[in-house]
Design an enzyme around this catalytic site. Structure first.
Site, PDB file in Angstrom:
ATOM      1  CE  LYS A  52      -5.183  -1.114  -1.638  1.00  0.00           C
ATOM      2  NZ  LYS A  52      -4.247  -0.489  -0.690  1.00  0.00           N
TER       3      LYS A  52
ATOM      4  CG  ASP B  52      -2.577   2.584   6.286  1.00  0.00           C
ATOM      5  OD1 ASP B  52      -2.982   3.672   6.733  1.00  0.00           O
ATOM      6  OD2 ASP B  52      -2.605   2.309   5.071  1.00  0.00           O
ATOM      7  CB  SER B  53      -6.693   1.913   5.332  1.00  0.00           C
ATOM      8  OG  SER B  53      -5.944   3.011   5.832  1.00  0.00           O
TER       9      SER B  53
ATOM     10  CG  ASP C 173      -1.667   1.233   1.462  1.00  0.00           C
ATOM     11  OD1 ASP C 173      -2.378   1.642   0.525  1.00  0.00           O
ATOM     12  OD2 ASP C 173      -1.550   1.823   2.557  1.00  0.00           O
TER      13      ASP C 173
ATOM     14  CG  ASP D 135      -1.535   7.808   0.219  1.00  0.00           C
ATOM     15  OD1 ASP D 135      -1.003   8.919   0.313  1.00  0.00           O
ATOM     16  OD2 ASP D 135      -1.918   7.318  -0.861  1.00  0.00           O
TER      17      ASP D 135
ATOM     18  CG  ASN E  99      -7.616   0.738   1.093  1.00  0.00           C
ATOM     19  OD1 ASN E  99      -6.879   0.550   2.054  1.00  0.00           O
ATOM     20  ND2 ASN E  99      -7.405   1.720   0.240  1.00  0.00           N
TER      21      ASN E  99
ATOM     22  CB  THR F 255      -2.091   2.481  -4.190  1.00  0.00           C
ATOM     23  OG1 THR F 255      -2.492   3.735  -3.647  1.00  0.00           O
ATOM     24  CG2 THR F 255      -2.112   2.578  -5.715  1.00  0.00           C
TER      25      THR F 255
END
Length: 255
Positions: A176, A199-200, A10, A12, A202, A44
């Site tokens: 993803k 980190d999120s 990923d 961001d 998604n 991403t």
């Protein structure tokens, strides 16, 4: 070295620090992994044009997964698969946000991004564009949760986020993880040979589907709970630590 053949990163909150830069430490270890035969890719929520400059900057000519899996690229500018969001849903998602006049929103087409400030340029001609993703941003978590509840009730779209303050909407079934499966089939490798880092929300499905799923220290709690391991934060060269620990078996080398 381990038997992992692909490292899906990923951007961001993961590869990029809070200044949106790739640290020299991360870059050095990425190049070390590539030199030893590991395919390193971006995975991403960004659109292609917001990601490819980073790939060009560091000389990464490997595949890319963009807009949360809506697009799979075998290398920069070479598209393998694209899954679009029907224009009727874009119209409905925009109608929903009209209930919240302070909420920021945006949507990706294959050509550009339309947002709250430029939406009128569409002139209602939704069907004239190929849509990829719709997003909302509001620092009022109650509003974000209310929007999510309404979209959830439709049972028709994929909902994730790239921060606790936003929602990202893709066609149902797009993630993803599904993009990684498509890419692994193309590359003739197994998902067990993949490390996915994020980190999120998604990132959760990819983290769960990969042979090794790693959450950043700064990740949302749900992501950490879904991961096999947690690395350092995006400001502490967490990606470099993943490579050192899981690709090079924890070699005792200073980051």
């Amino acid at each position: 070295m381990t038997n992992f053949k692909l490292l899906a990163l990923d951007m961001d909150g993961t590869l990029l620090n809070d200044e949106l830069h790739i640290s020299d430490v991360n870059l050095r270890w990425i190049r070390k992994a590539i030199e030893h035969g590991v395919t390193v890719i971006f995975s991403t929520g960004r659109g292609f044009m917001n990601a490819v400059d980073y790939a060009n900057e560091i000389g990464l000519h490997s595949p890319m997964i963009t807009v949360n899996g809506g697009e799979v690229w075998t290398k920069p500018y070479q598209l393998l698969e694209r899954k679009t969001l029907d224009a009727k849903w874009v119209e409905k998602l925009h109608l929903l946000v009209s209930q919240y006049p302070e909420t920021w929103f945006w949507a990706y087409t294959t050509e550009r991004i339309y947002n709250k400030d430029s939406w009128n340029e569409l002139k209602g001609q939704y069907a004239e564009h190929e849509w990829l993703k719709f997003g909302y941003y509001d620092e009022d978590i109650d509003i974000i949760q209310d929007i999510r509840r309404q979209i959830d009730s439709w049972n028709a779209l994929e909902i994730s986020n790239s921060s606790i303050y936003n929602l990202e909407i893709n066609p149902l079934g797009v993630s993803k993880a599904t993009a990684l499966e498509k890419l692994c089939s193309y590359l003739e490798i197994s998902m067990k040979e993949v490390i996915a880092v994020g980190d999120s929300l998604n990132d959760i499905k990819a983290i769960q589907a990969a042979g090794l799923g790693v959450a950043m220290h700064n990740a949302q709690d749900e992501v950490k709970a879904a991961a096999d391991a947690v690395t350092y934060s995006n400001n502490e060269h967490g990606v470099a630590e993943v490579i050192r620990r899981y690709i090079f078996n924890g070699v005792e080398t200073n980051l």
